[in-house]
Design an enzyme around this catalytic site. Structure first.
Site, PDB file in Angstrom:
ATOM      1  N   LYS A 284       0.838  -1.191   0.000  1.00 22.92           N
ATOM      2  CA  LYS A 284       0.000   0.000   0.000  1.00 22.92           C
ATOM      3  C   LYS A 284       0.880   1.251   0.000  1.00 22.92           C
ATOM      4  O   LYS A 284       2.018   1.227   0.498  1.00 22.92           O
ATOM      5  CB  LYS A 284      -0.866   0.035   1.276  1.00 22.92           C
ATOM      6  CG  LYS A 284      -1.886  -1.072   1.417  1.00 22.92           C
ATOM      7  CD  LYS A 284      -2.612  -0.943   2.754  1.00 22.92           C
ATOM      8  CE  LYS A 284      -3.600  -2.073   2.978  1.00 22.92           C
ATOM      9  NZ  LYS A 284      -4.778  -1.967   2.108  1.00 22.92           N
ATOM     10  N   ARG A 358      -9.998 -11.967   2.138  1.00 19.30           N
ATOM     11  CA  ARG A 358     -10.859 -13.054   1.651  1.00 19.30           C
ATOM     12  C   ARG A 358     -10.151 -14.401   1.705  1.00 19.30           C
ATOM     13  O   ARG A 358     -10.793 -15.443   1.804  1.00 19.30           O
ATOM     14  CB  ARG A 358     -11.341 -12.730   0.234  1.00 19.30           C
ATOM     15  CG  ARG A 358     -10.276 -12.737  -0.843  1.00 19.30           C
ATOM     16  CD  ARG A 358     -10.670 -11.930  -2.067  1.00 19.30           C
ATOM     17  NE  ARG A 358     -10.707 -10.511  -1.763  1.00 19.30           N
ATOM     18  CZ  ARG A 358     -11.046  -9.567  -2.651  1.00 19.30           C
ATOM     19  NH1 ARG A 358     -11.390  -9.917  -3.877  1.00 19.30           N
ATOM     20  NH2 ARG A 358     -11.047  -8.297  -2.312  1.00 19.30           N
TER      21      ARG A 358
END
Length: 509
Positions: A284, A358
């Protein structure tokens, strides 16, 4: 390296009921009264006239001089001096239309205005509708929240005690207060867990917190370490946590209602427990990492809710699963293009290491379906930035493959104040989550919240399933209503409103 030590934190206020009006209670530093909008100007609630006489101060005139309207959360402060009492401040607090939400927000307003005070006596809850007393207490608890890591202690303290005046301490009010303290306490715990910095909050530390609160709540708690995760095939959790020196964990917390027979059905809660998310090799930008200590907020919500199930008389068995890992960068980190094998055998191609949530949820869901056989599964996670783009700051999104379960989630959100909006499971996007070489692709791109839900749906099997993505509501940029600036701790009130209802599985099982 020295182990970080968390300083002692502040505690939420204590609460009590009294049938007396504020001026009759005595010993309080602050009195608080409700203000309602009126056609001819604001109106003051129970005890205000008597307080005006006792203090020799016209409280209605003070409201009018401040041009207060009675809108929700509006506070007029009136310093006072009473020779025969300890009171030094009166708070005149707007309750707007006097809905349950208005009383939750009024509670938060009282808490903020009374910080660093010893005690408040208030008649605001005396005019509350059904569920309004509990909402006021929850708002006051969560509006009091703070966290510090200062060498000289916290900058401010919550008011120590709040007395709800002009409220009969009968069984119904006692029960409402006890339930409210459980709900507010769960929100406080979830917020605290989310706020702890990641130099202390490793997967192992989070597991230790679950063990501690689980034992206090009478839960059975099991923790998988990295060795057991490898032995049992939890490939998603291991891959996400593989780049960190802080090894991953899987936390299981089991709640059984008192006197439950074997026929009592089971609900599984799964909460994302990423204790810090750097994005992995798909790293990020620096500003995107500033809030990532709270990427375990879904797991924090599950831990906090599990600890309060007995307090809300949950009638069904509940298993809480928190797959906990730190998504870091190193030579052992998972790479774009890797293929991982989840618990149960389904495979995923990793085309974005920053779509890690996920992958850990998938392992836990597959385990739940295979080993627990629940009547319903609900997973909760700060999963996608796309959800914040869709819904903004204050509303979570949810998906469901079962209509009755969707109705339960919506009802719980409405009553708890943790709002959600149902999103569609668009079947046409299934091709986006398919992979040329594996069973699924974790980085579908486009319609990001929906494709993440579609990815997870494959791990729910035929079980009724709901997925809550609250990346939109996980961080409060400023104090607003019951939310304090920082990680919101969103989720446990919704979960407890659902699981503490008379029949959480109505129409489901």
């Amino acid at each position: 390296m020295a182990i970080a030590q968390l300083p002692t934190q502040v505690s939420p206020p204590e609460f009590a009921l009294s049938p007396a009006l504020p001026h009759q209670v005595g010993g309080a530093e602050v009195w608080a009264f409700p203000v309602l909008p009126g056609d001819d100007g604001p109106l003051l609630g129970p005890g205000a006239d008597e307080a005006s006489e006792a203090l020799g101060t016209d409280l209605l005139a003070a409201v009018e001089a401040a041009r207060a309207t009675g809108r929700t959360g509006e506070v007029t402060t009136v310093p006072v001096s009473a020779a025969d009492d300890d009171v030094s401040l009166v708070l005149l607090v707007g309750v707007g239309d006097a809905t349950v939400t208005d009383f939750r927000r009024a509670g938060a307003a009282v808490a903020r205005a009374a910080k660093d005070r010893v005690s408040v006596v208030t008649s605001i809850a005396a005019i509350a509708p059904d569920e309004g007393l509990a909402a006021f207490v929850v708002g006051a608890m969560l509006g009091s929240f703070s966290f510090h890591w200062r060498s000289n202690g916290p900058k401010e303290h919550p008011v120590a005690r709040i007395v709800l005046a002009d409220v009969s301490d009968d069984g119904a009010a006692d029960d409402a207060l006890a339930r409210a303290i459980a709900l507010g306490g769960a929100g406080w715990r979830s917020r605290a867990l989310a706020t702890v910095p990641a130099n202390l909050k490793t997967p192992a530390w989070l597991a230790d917190q679950a063990v501690e609160v689980g034992e206090a709540a009478g839960l059975d708690v099991t923790v998988w370490d990295a060795e057991r995760l490898r032995a049992e095939g939890f490939g998603g959790i291991l891959a996400v946590g593989g780049g960190s020196v802080n090894e991953p964990r899987l936390i299981r917390m089991d709640y059984t209602p008192k006197g439950a027979s074997k026929k009592v059905p089971t609900v599984v809660l799964v909460g994302k427990g990423i204790t810090f998310d750097s994005g992995g090799l798909d790293i990020k930008p620096s500003e995107g990492m500033l809030t990532m200590k709270r990427d375990m907020s879904g797991g924090g919500a599950v831990i906090a809710a599990m600890a309060a199930l007995r307090d809300v008389d949950c009638p069904v068995r509940v298993v809480g699963l928190v797959p906990a890992a730190e998504n870091s960068v190193s030579g052992s980190a998972m790479r774009p293009g890797d293929v991982i094998t989840h618990f149960g055998g389904r495979t995923s191609e990793v085309n974005n290491t920053d779509a890690e949530g996920r992958l850990v949820l998938a392992d836990a869901m597959a385990y739940a379906v295979s080993e627990i056989g629940p009547a319903a599964i609900l997973d909760i996670a700060t999963l996608t930035g796309a959800m914040k783009v869709s819904l903004g700051q204050w509303t979570g999104g949810f998906f469901a493959n079962h209509e009755a379960l969707a109705e339960q989630v919506e009802a719980a959100a409405s009553s708890s104040g943790e709002l959600v909006w149902r999103m569609p499971l668009v079947a046409d996007y299934e091709e986006k989550v398919s992979s040329r070489i594996a069973d699924g692709d974790n980085a579908a791109g486009g319609a990001g919240a929906i494709t993440a839900a579609l990815f997870l749906q494959h791990f729910a099997g035929d079980v009724p399933w709901a997925h809550i993505d609250f990346a939109s509501a996980a961080e409060s940029p400023a104090d607003r209503n019951e939310w304090t600036a920082g990680p919101s701790g969103w989720g446990p009130r919704l979960l407890l409103a659902w699981l503490g209802s008379d029949d959480p599985l109505a129409g489901i099982a």
